[in-house]
Structure formats: C-alpha cells, structure tokens
Enzyme design. Structure first.
Site, PDB file in Angstrom:
ATOM      1  N   ASN A  55      47.020  47.266  36.373  1.00  0.00           N
ATOM      2  CA  ASN A  55      46.410  48.604  36.412  1.00  0.00           C
ATOM      3  C   ASN A  55      46.449  49.285  37.781  1.00  0.00           C
ATOM      4  O   ASN A  55      46.373  50.512  37.853  1.00  0.00           O
ATOM      5  CB  ASN A  55      44.978  48.574  35.844  1.00  0.00           C
ATOM      6  CG  ASN A  55      44.034  47.716  36.639  1.00  0.00           C
ATOM      7  OD1 ASN A  55      44.469  46.793  37.334  1.00  0.00           O
ATOM      8  ND2 ASN A  55      42.765  48.002  36.557  1.00  0.00           N
ATOM      9  N   GLU A 114      38.872  38.189  41.149  1.00  0.00           N
ATOM     10  CA  GLU A 114      38.253  39.450  40.719  1.00  0.00           C
ATOM     11  C   GLU A 114      38.670  39.654  39.279  1.00  0.00           C
ATOM     12  O   GLU A 114      39.850  39.876  38.992  1.00  0.00           O
ATOM     13  CB  GLU A 114      38.719  40.622  41.598  1.00  0.00           C
ATOM     14  CG  GLU A 114      38.305  40.514  43.058  1.00  0.00           C
ATOM     15  CD  GLU A 114      36.816  40.658  43.311  1.00  0.00           C
ATOM     16  OE1 GLU A 114      36.056  41.007  42.378  1.00  0.00           O
ATOM     17  OE2 GLU A 114      36.395  40.416  44.462  1.00  0.00           O
ATOM     18  N   CYS A 126      38.845  47.800  35.827  1.00  0.00           N
ATOM     19  CA  CYS A 126      37.799  46.771  35.724  1.00  0.00           C
ATOM     20  C   CYS A 126      36.440  47.411  35.899  1.00  0.00           C
ATOM     21  O   CYS A 126      35.466  46.996  35.285  1.00  0.00           O
ATOM     22  CB  CYS A 126      38.018  45.696  36.773  1.00  0.00           C
ATOM     23  SG  CYS A 126      38.047  46.312  38.438  1.00  0.00           S
TER      24      CYS A 126
END
Ligand code: NAP
Ligand code: G3P
Length: 488
Positions: free
Chosen positions: A163, A259, A293
């Site tokens: 992304n 992450e 996210c």
C-alpha cells in the site's frame, strides 16, 4: 563505478552487490495493473542462490559502511533524496499503474518520502550516546564511567507491503543505512517496480556496492528462506498480522520490528463538532479506498448522536468520486480481485446479519463503491476484521465504558481516535485504549513521520518513526572506564 541502469525496456533488474542483475533462475514475474490489467513490467523471480549472494554481499559490505563517518553516510542519504526529486513524476506514474493509487496520493507519497529521507539523515547526525557515572548506584564512585554508544546491528532484512511501496520501504531502508547497517530489501511483489526506484536513487547517490541489495520474488516462495537465513541480523517488516506471526514464529533469536494490521476505532462523544468529526472519519476511512493500516475501520458512537453523525457521514461519502487513479478519483480499484472478493464477503455477512446499509454495496470487478453500515453488532465479521477496503461499520454504544470495552476487545491495537470538546474525557479515554497512539479530534494516521508509530497486541512489535527506527536498528554498546582511584 557501476552503471545504474535498473531496467531494460520494461524488465526490471535487481541491485545486488552494486550491480543490476537478473535472477540466476532466469525466471521473471509479470506485474499487471489493477486498474486495467495492462502489463506494467516484469520483475525478477529470485532464487535461493540469488538470496544467498545478496545476503553475503550485504554482510561483506557492512563493516566498511559502519566505519564510514556518519556525516558521509548522511551525505549519501541526502543525495538520494535529492535524486528522488528528479524521479518524482515517474514514480508517481508507476504508483498509479502498479497499485492504483490516486494521482494526488501518489505524488504525496513520493514527496513525503523525499522529506523522510532528508529528515532521517539530519536526525542521525544529531543522535548522541551518553556518559553514565557509577556513583549514582550505591557502593560505586565516579571512577567508574560507562560510555554508551549506539552501534549498527549488521544486515537488516526490510520487507514492505503493497500500500505504500515507496514510503514504507524508504522508512526502513534510510534509517537502517544511516545507522551503519547494510540492507537486504524485499519489496511487495505488487509494488516492486515502484519500490525498485529506491535502488536506483541510492545507486545514483553512490551507495557502496553491497550496502543495499534488493530481492524480488513472491513472499510465498522465497519469504521463509529469507526470514530464516542465518546471516540476517534483524527483520523490519510491515504487512499483515498473518505474515507478522509467521515471521515471529520462524525467525531465530534476532530483533524484530513488526508493523501489522489494525482495526482503528473512532469513538464519538455527544459534545463533538459533528461536521468536523464526520469529515475526519470519512477521510480516515476512505483514503486510498481504505487500504491503509491506519484507516478508520469502525465508528463507536454514542446513541444520542448516532443518527445525526450517520447522516453527516453519508453526505460526505456521497461526494467521493469512484474512478481511475489518473483522474484523481478518491476511490480507485482495490489491489486485486481477491481483495475485492474478501471485502464483498464482509459486506454480505453484515447484510445477512441485519446491519443497516446506508450507502454503497456496489461492485464492478475490483472496484468497490464506498460502503457504510449502521447498527453493526458484535456478531458481524465487519465489527472485528480488517477489510482493507472502502467499508465503514458504525456501532452504536450506550456510554464511554462500552466504547472502550468494544475498542479494546479487538485483537488489534494500532491507533484509536476520540472526538469530543471535553479534553478531560478525551484524555481519560486515551489512557484506557489499548493501542499504540490515540488521536484526539483527528482521524487515525501515521504522520508526521518523526512521531513514534507502533502497534500493540496483533498490530505489531517495536516502534518506528525516524529517531525510533534508527534506535530500533542499532543497539547499545557500553565501554566502561575504570579510573585510577588514587589519582582522584
Ligand atoms: P502481506 O501480504 O503481509 O505482505 C507484506 C510483505 O510480506 C510483502 O512484501 C510480501 O511479499 C511479504 N511476504 C509474504 N509472505 C511472506 C513470507 N512467508 N515471509 C516473508 N515475507 C512474506 O501484506 P500486504 O497485503 O502487502 O499489506 C496489507 C497489510 O499490511 C494489511 O494488513 C495492513 O494493515 C498491513 N499494514 C500495516 C502497516 C503498519 O504500519 N502497521 C502499514 C501498512 C500496511 P509478496 O508481496 O511477494 O507476497
Ligand atoms: O498503512 C500505512 C501507514 O504507514 C499509514 O500511513 O499516513 O496513511 O496514516 P498514513
């Protein structure tokens, strides 16, 4: 001096040991655009032999790089950022084609990355160690002194998601390099071409051979070999919780920075500014079609104002344009049909279980129109799962305690947001939320990039953010001086 030519036609090679090489296996992967299925280019499908060569090159180059003065390392990093400006439009264009990011978001990803790289170089130059005297511990005196420095970890494996293939790659590579590590970089397959520009700019900036190496190929094929390789000293990964778990189960006794996914909740209290709150929620939920996210992935609103907030959210969502990245549409196609199938499953499940559809539930191939549900209940998958797509569930709650309870019930703990004019209440809620960051009166988001950024529970391990990333990719090294007590 090596040549910095990273592609021939639309075939991309990989930077390994200072040269742009093809895979030893001779295999390639075709990258198609999620926008129109056109061919964006071909990347190398690297083999285990390629991985061994890249990691070996990184290991051999790291010691000399660590000995290079920080100011010189920082100069190369700054130079890379300046070179990136030259490629700004080209990279943004590839981002639009390769990951269907809207034009303005693609440009902003590149600009943000340039700023990130400069800021990283500056931060590293200003970081210092510390001197600790023994006399603060009972029984010791000032003749014992610990000089505490930070030293690089060695070879860092950086793995990034689709992304933000440029920004989330650079935000691993630049801090790792400036700290004196060498890097083996595995970009997301869909996103590799955009990410490959980082190899090009660092190559042009004069990064020494072997200090930055790129490995492309499907994570499902070469991922395990990379993450279990004995010469990797640390893994810095951003991506799904599923792969994060896999890495933590398989990697040996090495530091991990993970992450991962999120299910960020926006908690909305009765006294908030409803217009601003609705605008924030819609931007937070639907930017890049929800494929972030940190997207707002659920709204927990007090019943009294739920109707009004829902109406305002729908008014904003109606204004979102659906279309192609080059037309700067706000909602662009999802990364794949498979991703759209998953989002559709969550939508169907919510409808079947009685959620009230306020807008959306329209699909054409991998285009999903922005969808909002009200009256979402805890038995619905959309209340808990991360859609990574343009779907927003509204869950009505009776009070603050219920909002906190539902927020904390999630397996994830990336960020949370609280919308209220009462700073005391906001602060009290913020302290109880089990997340890495709480935003007060703002959508959940990562930036500015020098802030700490972290997830708890299934959202991650360790902290990123420019200084924090440099710290995470170095370790303390203490040298203790024992002075002659007779001379004191
Ligand atoms: P993903 O499927 O987990 O892929 C991430 C990276 O891992 C890709 O480079 C992928 O390579 C690689 N990979 C796959 N299998 C692997 C294995 N066995 N070993 C090592 N690497 C492997 O995630 P994604 O779909 O790209 O990104 C979306 C997810 O990332 C969402 O869950 C989102 O929440 C999360 N994310 C989190 C943050 C954060 O900062 N918390 C930021 C952005 C995204 P291939 O592409 O070749 O499969
Ligand atoms: O999902 C990637 C993460 O880094 C988000 O950044 O700025 O979109 O919150 P941002």
């Amino acid at each position: 001096m090596f040549s910095c030519v990273f592609r021939e036609g639309n075939t991309y090679k990989n930077l390994v040991n200072g040269q742009w090489l093809e895979s030893k296996s001779g295999e390639r992967i075709k990258i198609y655009s999620p926008v129109d299925d056109s061919l964006v280019g071909e990347i190398q499908a690297q083999s285990k032999k390629d991985v061994d060569f890249a990691i070996d090159s990184a290991k051999k180059a790291q010691k000399a790089w660590a000995q290079t003065p920080i100011s010189e390392r920082a100069n190369i990093i700054h130079k890379a950022a300046r070179i990136m400006e030259k490629y700004e439009e080209e990279i943004a264009d590839i981002l639009m084609k390769e990951i269907a990011k809207s034009k303005s978001s693609a440009i902003s990803e590149v600009k943000r990355t340039i700023d990130f790289i400069h800021f990283t170089a500056e931060t590293a130059k200003r970081m210092t160690g510390e001197t600790i005297y023994g006399d603060s511990f009972p029984g010791f005196d000032k003749t014992k002194i610990s000089l505490v420095d930070r030293v690089p970890l060695g070879v860092i494996l950086c793995i990034s998601p689709f992304n933000y293939p440029v920004n989330l790659s650079a935000s691993k590579i630049a801090p790792a390099l400036v700290a004196g590590n060498s890097v083996v970089f595995k970009p997301p397959t869909q996103g590799s071409i955009s990410a490959m520009y980082l190899g090009q700019i660092f190559c042009e900036a004069g990064i020494p051979a072997g200090v930055l190496n790129i490995i492309t190929g499907k994570g499902s094929e070469i991922g395990d070999y990379l993450i279990t390789h004995p010469e990797i000293d640390m893994i810095n990964f951003t991506g799904s919780t599923e792969i994060g778990h896999r890495i933590s189960n398989k990697a040996g006794m090495i530091p991990l920075l993970l992450e991962l996914g999120g299910k960020d909740a926006a908690i909305v209290l009765e006294d908030c500014d409803l217009d601003e709150t609705a605008q924030n929620i819609v931007k937070g939920a639907f930017n890049y079609s929800g494929q972030r996210c940190t997207a707002v992935k659920r709204v927990l609103v007090m019943e009294e104002i739920a109707d009004e907030l829902a109406n305002k959210i729908v008014e904003q969502v109606e204004k979102l344009s659906v279309g192609k990245p080059e037309d700067d549409a706000q909602i662009t196609p999802l990364i794949s049909n498979k991703a759209a199938d998953f989002v559709q499953e969550l939508i169907d499940d919510a409808i079947e279980k009685g959620a009230k559809l306020l807008i959306g539930n329209k699909r054409e191939k991998n285009y999903i129109w922005p969808t909002v549900f009200d009256n979402v209940t805890e038995d619905m998958r959309i209340a808990w799962e991360e859609p990574f797509g343009p779907v927003l569930p509204i869950i009505r709650v009776k009070n603050i305690e219920e909002a906190i309870e539902i927020s904390n019930k999630s397996e994830y703990g990336l960020q949370g947001a609280v919308f209220t004019k009462n700073i005391d209440k906001a602060f009290a809620i913020a302290q109880k939320l089990e997340v890495g960051t709480v935003q007060i009166n703002n959508k959940t988001e990562r930036g500015p990039d020098h802030f700490p950024f972290l997830g708890v529970k299934a959202s991650g391990l360790g902290t990123q953010g420019i200084r924090y990333s440099i710290e995470a990719m170095t370790r303390s090294k203490a040298i203790v001086i024992n002075l002659d007590k007779d001379l004191q």
